[in-house]
Design a protein around this motif. Structure first.
Motif, short mmCIF file in Angstrom:
data_model
loop_
_atom_site.label_atom_id
_atom_site.label_comp_id
_atom_site.label_asym_id
_atom_site.label_seq_id
_atom_site.Cartn_x
_atom_site.Cartn_y
_atom_site.Cartn_z
N GLU A 1 0.85 -1.19 0.00
CA GLU A 1 0.00 0.00 0.00
C GLU A 1 0.89 1.24 0.00
OE1 GLU A 1 -3.93 -0.95 2.47
OE2 GLU A 1 -2.11 -1.36 3.63
N GLU A 2 0.57 2.22 -0.82
CA GLU A 2 1.42 3.40 -0.94
C GLU A 2 1.29 4.35 0.24
OE1 GLU A 2 1.13 5.38 -4.64
OE2 GLU A 2 1.90 3.69 -5.81
N ASN A 3 0.31 4.16 1.09
CA ASN A 3 0.18 5.05 2.26
C ASN A 3 0.73 4.39 3.52
OD1 ASN A 3 -1.73 3.06 2.57
ND2 ASN A 3 -3.41 4.44 3.10
N ASP A 4 1.74 3.52 3.33
CA ASP A 4 2.32 2.81 4.48
C ASP A 4 3.46 3.57 5.13
OD1 ASP A 4 4.27 2.59 2.58
OD2 ASP A 4 4.32 0.40 2.51
N GLY A 5 3.79 4.74 4.63
CA GLY A 5 4.84 5.56 5.23
C GLY A 5 6.18 5.52 4.53
N LEU A 6 6.36 4.64 3.53
CA LEU A 6 7.64 4.57 2.84
C LEU A 6 7.95 5.87 2.11
CD1 LEU A 6 10.17 3.22 1.74
CD2 LEU A 6 8.76 2.25 -0.11
N GLU A 7 6.99 6.37 1.34
CA GLU A 7 7.24 7.60 0.58
C GLU A 7 7.53 8.79 1.49
OE1 GLU A 7 5.97 4.87 -2.43
OE2 GLU A 7 5.16 5.27 -0.44
N LEU A 8 6.84 8.86 2.63
CA LEU A 8 7.10 9.94 3.58
C LEU A 8 8.51 9.82 4.16
CD1 LEU A 8 6.15 12.39 5.18
CD2 LEU A 8 5.15 10.80 6.87
N LEU B 1 8.34 12.64 -16.57
CA LEU B 1 9.03 11.36 -16.59
C LEU B 1 8.57 10.48 -15.44
CD1 LEU B 1 12.66 10.69 -17.58
CD2 LEU B 1 11.78 9.62 -15.52
N LEU B 2 8.34 11.08 -14.26
CA LEU B 2 7.86 10.29 -13.12
C LEU B 2 6.50 9.68 -13.40
CD1 LEU B 2 8.90 12.58 -10.11
CD2 LEU B 2 10.11 10.59 -11.04
N THR B 3 5.63 10.42 -14.07
CA THR B 3 4.31 9.89 -14.42
C THR B 3 4.44 8.71 -15.37
OG1 THR B 3 3.28 12.06 -14.13
CG2 THR B 3 2.09 10.45 -15.47
N GLU B 4 5.36 8.83 -16.31
CA GLU B 4 5.61 7.72 -17.24
C GLU B 4 6.12 6.49 -16.51
OE1 GLU B 4 5.99 5.74 -21.01
OE2 GLU B 4 4.84 7.47 -20.31
N VAL B 5 7.01 6.70 -15.55
CA VAL B 5 7.54 5.59 -14.75
C VAL B 5 6.40 4.90 -14.00
CG1 VAL B 5 8.96 5.00 -12.76
CG2 VAL B 5 9.86 6.54 -14.52
N LYS B 6 5.56 5.69 -13.34
CA LYS B 6 4.43 5.11 -12.58
C LYS B 6 3.53 4.29 -13.49
CE LYS B 6 3.88 8.41 -8.77
NZ LYS B 6 2.96 9.38 -8.13
N ASN B 7 3.23 4.81 -14.66
CA ASN B 7 2.34 4.11 -15.59
C ASN B 7 2.94 2.78 -16.02
OD1 ASN B 7 0.46 6.17 -15.46
ND2 ASN B 7 1.20 7.19 -17.30
N ARG B 8 4.23 2.76 -16.26
CA ARG B 8 4.86 1.52 -16.71
C ARG B 8 5.03 0.51 -15.58
NH1 ARG B 8 9.24 2.43 -21.50
NH2 ARG B 8 8.29 4.24 -22.52
N TRP C 1 1.57 -2.62 -7.28
CA TRP C 1 2.27 -3.63 -6.48
C TRP C 1 3.65 -3.98 -7.03
CZ3 TRP C 1 -2.72 -6.39 -7.93
CH2 TRP C 1 -3.78 -5.86 -7.21
N SER C 2 4.37 -2.99 -7.51
CA SER C 2 5.68 -3.28 -8.11
C SER C 2 6.75 -3.53 -7.05
CB SER C 2 6.11 -2.12 -9.01
OG SER C 2 6.19 -0.91 -8.27
N ILE C 3 6.50 -3.08 -5.82
CA ILE C 3 7.46 -3.27 -4.73
C ILE C 3 6.79 -4.08 -3.63
CG2 ILE C 3 8.93 -2.12 -3.03
CD1 ILE C 3 8.86 0.33 -4.92
N ALA C 4 7.42 -5.17 -3.26
CA ALA C 4 6.83 -6.08 -2.28
C ALA C 4 6.65 -5.39 -0.93
CB ALA C 4 7.71 -7.31 -2.11
N HIS C 5 5.60 -5.79 -0.21
CA HIS C 5 5.31 -5.20 1.08
C HIS C 5 6.46 -5.35 2.08
CE1 HIS C 5 2.09 -4.60 4.47
NE2 HIS C 5 2.95 -3.63 4.42
#
Length: 365
Positions: A67-74, A236-243, A247-251
């Motif tokens: 889940e992207e709201n798990d605190g990793l990005e922060l 470029l970041l938007t393109e990366v996300k789309n590709r 779930w590209s990174i394991a929990h």
């Protein structure tokens, strides 16, 4: 012997790993030198041998989807002091994909890549049909700047792997401005930057024509989690996300990385420790007659006309270091030494260096 090609070495029965392979090819080395896997001291990777202690991972971390709201990005935004990034399943993913992201539809871009450097950059651009312009690793900065007029893309590994060369931030920003003005790109791989981020371009990577890569594999010693970050302008970041898709990174990877990025105490202690251990390694090598040609807190690089003999002699004692064979661009053969993990490893390395030094001296009298 240091200037022999890999082909000549292999045809003469000299066991050597391909320069296109990566450090850590321990199973292959065990087969080549007929030494059991568990009997090796692996100094070939440049990875922190005492990486972040992840500890016990709760069972629910293995059971839930990422889940992207798990605190990793922060945690990442606080650590890197930037919000202009996307988390990746290893920076290698973007290295392979980047040639298709940039100037899509261009028939052939001219791409400057230093040699020796991290091999996968050159391979990715070459495999995508672009024209590589090899640059000698110690080319003076004013000569590099003059060459920019010929390039569409300049790829810089900073600090460089394996030479340890560091380009100052202001120099790189000046080169970026030249490239960006004509629609070009500066790509900076900062895989070894975490030990000293003074010259990091992460804070500037929101600008068009600038792409910066970071990884948790080296300083944090978490190569197995396969996590990296790309910092770039939003398109470029938007393109990366789309590709990447969902779930590209394991929990478990996200969970472990969050802990590591938030642990300032461990980070500060580790920076001091790595600096001291790098200096210790330089001293060990000097005593054995190997003077450092370059270094970072995670590895020491040595150019030597007898590098292949050193590689073989150490490997015969179960110590794996990284060999770079000579080329017309890179110059003489060289070795990259990583850090031992403990005192037993340091003692073993010291003894092996002493033995190899004496043997190589006898051979070359």
């Amino acid at each position: 012997m240091g200037r022999l090609s890999r082909e000549l070495l292999e045809s003469s029965g000299f066991p050597v790993l391909s320069s296109a392979e990566h450090g850590g090819q321990l199973r292959k080395a065990a087969d080549l030198f007929n030494i059991p896997l568990n009997d090796w001291l692996d100094l070939s990777t440049g990875i922190n041998p005492n990486g972040y202690p992840v500890g016990h991972i709760p069972a629910e971390v293995w059971q839930r989807l990422p889940e992207e709201n798990d605190g990793l990005e922060l945690a990442a935004s606080r650590y890197y002091q930037s919000e202009h990034f996307v988390a990746l399943p290893g920076s290698q993913w973007l290295i392979q994909s980047l040639p298709s992201f940039i100037n899509a539809g261009a028939s052939k871009l001219k791409v400057g890549v230093f040699e020796p450097s991290y091999f996968e950059h050159a391979k990715a651009w070459r495999d995508s049909g672009h024209q590589l312009i090899p640059l000698k690793h110690d080319l003076p900065e004013d000569e590099i700047e003059r060459l920019l007029i010929q390039l569409d893309v300049l790829v810089v590994v900073n600090p460089n792997n394996p030479t340890g060369r560091i380009f100052q931030k202001n120099t790189l920003l000046k080169w970026h401005a030249v490239l960006q003005q004509k629609g070009g790109y500066l790509v900076v791989d900062e895989a070894f930057m975490d030990a000293d981020s003074t010259n990091s371009l992460v804070p500037d990577a929101h600008q068009a024509g600038l792409v910066v890569l970071r990884s948790l594999g080296k300083f944090f010693g978490l190569a197995g989690v396969r996590l990296g970050f790309v910092f770039a302008e939003q398109g470029l970041l938007t393109e990366v996300k789309n590709r990447l898709g969902p779930w590209s990174i394991a929990h478990p990877t996200r969970w472990a990385a969050k802990q590591a990025l938030e642990d300032r105490g461990w980070q500060n202690t580790t920076r001091n420790t790595l600096k001291a251990e790098s200096e210790r390694l330089i001293n060990f090598l000097e005593v054995a007659g190997l003077n450092a040609s370059g270094a970072t807190p995670l590895f020491v690089w040595v150019e030597s006309p007898v590098a292949t003999q050193w590689h073989q002699s150490l490997a015969q004692q179960g110590i794996l270091v990284r060999l770079f064979v000579a080329s017309s661009v890179s110059g003489s053969a060289s070795l990259r030494f990583g850090l031992p993990a403990d005192e037993q490893g340091w003692r073993r390395l010291e003894s092996a260096l002493d033995y190899s030094s004496n043997e190589i001296m006898k051979t070359n009298r």
